[in-house]
Design an enzyme around this catalytic site. Structure first.
Site, PDB file in Angstrom:
ATOM      1  N   ASP A  56       0.835  -1.203   0.000  1.00 35.05           N
ATOM      2  CA  ASP A  56       0.000   0.000   0.000  1.00 35.05           C
ATOM      3  C   ASP A  56       0.870   1.253   0.000  1.00 35.05           C
ATOM      4  OD1 ASP A  56      -2.500  -1.241  -0.018  1.00 35.05           O
ATOM      5  OD2 ASP A  56      -2.396  -1.611   2.136  1.00 35.05           O
ATOM      6  N   GLU A 134      -4.617   9.584   5.234  1.00 32.86           N
ATOM      7  CA  GLU A 134      -4.901  10.502   6.334  1.00 32.86           C
ATOM      8  C   GLU A 134      -3.877  11.625   6.392  1.00 32.86           C
ATOM      9  OE1 GLU A 134      -1.744   8.745   6.982  1.00 32.86           O
ATOM     10  OE2 GLU A 134      -3.155   7.257   7.693  1.00 32.86           O
ATOM     11  N   ALA A 173      -5.820   2.210   8.237  1.00 32.52           N
ATOM     12  CA  ALA A 173      -4.380   2.453   8.426  1.00 32.52           C
ATOM     13  C   ALA A 173      -4.137   3.074   9.812  1.00 32.52           C
ATOM     14  CB  ALA A 173      -3.859   3.320   7.288  1.00 32.52           C
ATOM     15  N   ASN A 175      -5.425   5.493  11.373  1.00 32.75           N
ATOM     16  CA  ASN A 175      -6.689   5.752  12.066  1.00 32.75           C
ATOM     17  C   ASN A 175      -7.120   4.582  12.937  1.00 32.75           C
ATOM     18  OD1 ASN A 175      -9.535   7.067  12.278  1.00 32.75           O
ATOM     19  ND2 ASN A 175      -9.946   5.075  11.339  1.00 32.75           N
ATOM     20  N   LYS A 176      -6.996   3.383  12.400  1.00 26.16           N
ATOM     21  CA  LYS A 176      -7.421   2.190  13.143  1.00 26.16           C
ATOM     22  C   LYS A 176      -6.507   1.945  14.340  1.00 26.16           C
ATOM     23  CE  LYS A 176      -8.350  -2.749  12.631  1.00 26.16           C
ATOM     24  NZ  LYS A 176      -7.262  -3.194  13.532  1.00 26.16           N
TER      25      LYS A 176
END
Ligand code: NAP
Ligand code: MN
Length: 277
Positions: A56, A134, A173, A175-176
Site C-alpha cells: 500500500d 490521512e 491504516a 486511524n485504526k
C-alpha cells in the site's frame, strides 16, 4: 514495422511504480515482458495507467508522484507481500493484471475520495495537499493546543499529542491503530480521531472518533508555535508559522482500474481477522 507502429499507436500508455525489494524486481521483470507482449507503451511522463508493485505504501508513493495528473490516470496495484488495501492483485495474477488493463475503460474506473488539506500560514499564504489515507497534525515536544471547528462552529479546544483526519479508505491504516472506526469507502464522510488527548477536570475533548459529513470542513486552529509536524500519508512536513489547517473531502478522487476487485470487508477480514475458526 507496420505491426510495431500499430501497437504503439493503439497500446495503452502505462508506467510501473515499484518498491525496492528484491522480490518486487523479479515480479516487475515478468510484468514488463507481459506488458510489451500486450502492446502497451511505457510512458513515465503521461501514462494512462500506473501499475503499482509492492505494498500500500508503494501505491501511496505512486499517487503522490502523479498527484497533478489524477484526472487522466488510473491505478492498479499488485501486492508482493500480504494482501494490500490498494493492491488487489497478487504476484501470481500478472496475466489478469494485463487483461484488466486491456479491458478497462476510463469511465468505468472506480474512485476513492481524497482529503483536501489546506494549511493557512500566519502571513496569509495557503498550501494545499491531498491525502489518500490521512493527515495528522502533531506537535513534537509540548502539548498541542488547538481550537477544533466543524465548518464555522467552534466545537472544542483540543489538548493532546495531535489529531488524525482520515478518509474512509485510510480508516484501516493509522486511524485504526489509534482507535478510529473502520469505514466502508462507499460512506462519503471523513473521520477525526484524537491522539492521546488530555482529559481531566480542566481540559475537555470529546474523547471519541468523529465521523464528519461530506458537506462539512474541519478546521484546526493552532497556537503559535514552530514545532508542528504535519503528515500527509507517508509524507512529513515541518512547517513554520501554521495558523490553521482545514480538512475537507473535496480533494477530488483517485481512479482505479475496475477489474478483479476484492470487496472491502473481505480485505478487512483478510488483513486483520484471517480465518474464522
Ligand atoms: P509503513 O510504515 O510501511 O506503513 C505502515 C503499515 O500501514 C504498512 O503495513 C502498510 O501496508 C499499511 N497501510 C498503508 N495504507 C493502509 C491502508 N489504507 N489500510 C491498511 N493498512 C495500510 O508506511 P507506508 O507503507 O509508506 O504507508 C504510510 C501509511 O502508514 C500512513 O498513511 C499511515 O496510515 C500508516 N502508518 C501507520 C502507523 C500505525 O498504524 N501506527 C504508523 C505510521 C504510519 P504495506 O506494508 O502494504 O505498505
Ligand atoms: Mn509500507
Amino acid at each position: 514495422i507496420g505491426m510495431i507502429l500499430m501497437k504503439n499507436t493503439t497500446g495503452k500508455k502505462i508506467w510501473i511504480v515499484k518498491n525496492t525489494y528484491k522480490k518486487t524486481q523479479a515480479i516487475v521483470s515478468a510484468l514488463e515482458a507481459l506488458c510489451l507482449e500486450a502492446g502497451f507503451v511505457f510512458d513515465e511522463e503521461n501514462p494512462e495507467i500506473i501499475i503499482s508493485v509492492g505494498g500500500d505504501g508503494t501505491l501511496l508513493a505512486a499517487l503522490h508522484y502523479y498527484e497533478t495528473q489524477l484526472e487522466t490516470v488510473r491505478f492498479i496495484g499488485v501486492h508482493t507481500g500480504h494482501l494490500g488495501f490498494y493492491a488487489d492483485f497478487q504476484e501470481h495474477e500478472l496475466e489478469q493484471v494485463v487483461e484488466a488493463i486491456q479491458n478497462e475503460k476510463p469511465d468505468e474506473a472506480f474512485k476513492y475520495q481524497l482529503l483536501k488539506v489546506q494549511i493557512h500560514f500566519t502571513d496569509g499564504r495557503i498550501k494545499t495537499h491531498l491525502a489518500l489515507n490521512e493527515s495528522v497534525i502533531k506537535r513534537a515536544s509540548k502539548t498541542l493546543v488547538a481550537d477544533v471547528k466543524i465548518s464555522d462552529f467552534l466545537f472544542e479546544k483540543f489538548r493532546g499529542d495531535g489529531l488524525s483526519v482520515s478518509t474512509p479508505t485510510g480508516s484501516t491504516a493509522y486511524n485504526k491503530s489509534i482507535g478510529g472506526a473502520v469505514m466502508h469507502p462507499r460512506v462519503h464522510a471523513f473521520q477525526v480521531t484524537e491522539v492521546a488527548s488530555l482529559n481531566n477536570l480542566v481540559y475537555r475533548t470529546l474523547g471519541a472518533p468523529m465521523i464528519i459529513a461530506e458537506k462539512d470542513a474541519v478546521t484546526i486552529e493552532l497556537e503559535n508555535a514552530d514545532d508542528y509536524l504535519l503528515t500527509v500519508d507517508q509524507l512529513e512536513y515541518f512547517y513554520d508559522q501554521i495558523a490553521s489547517v482545514t480538512y475537507s473531502l473535496d480533494g477530488g478522487v483517485i481512479s482505479f482500474v475496475n477489474g478483479g476487485h476484492t470487496g472491502f470487508w473481505h480485505r478487512v477480514k483478510n488483513s486483520f481477522i484471517g480465518e474464522v475458526k
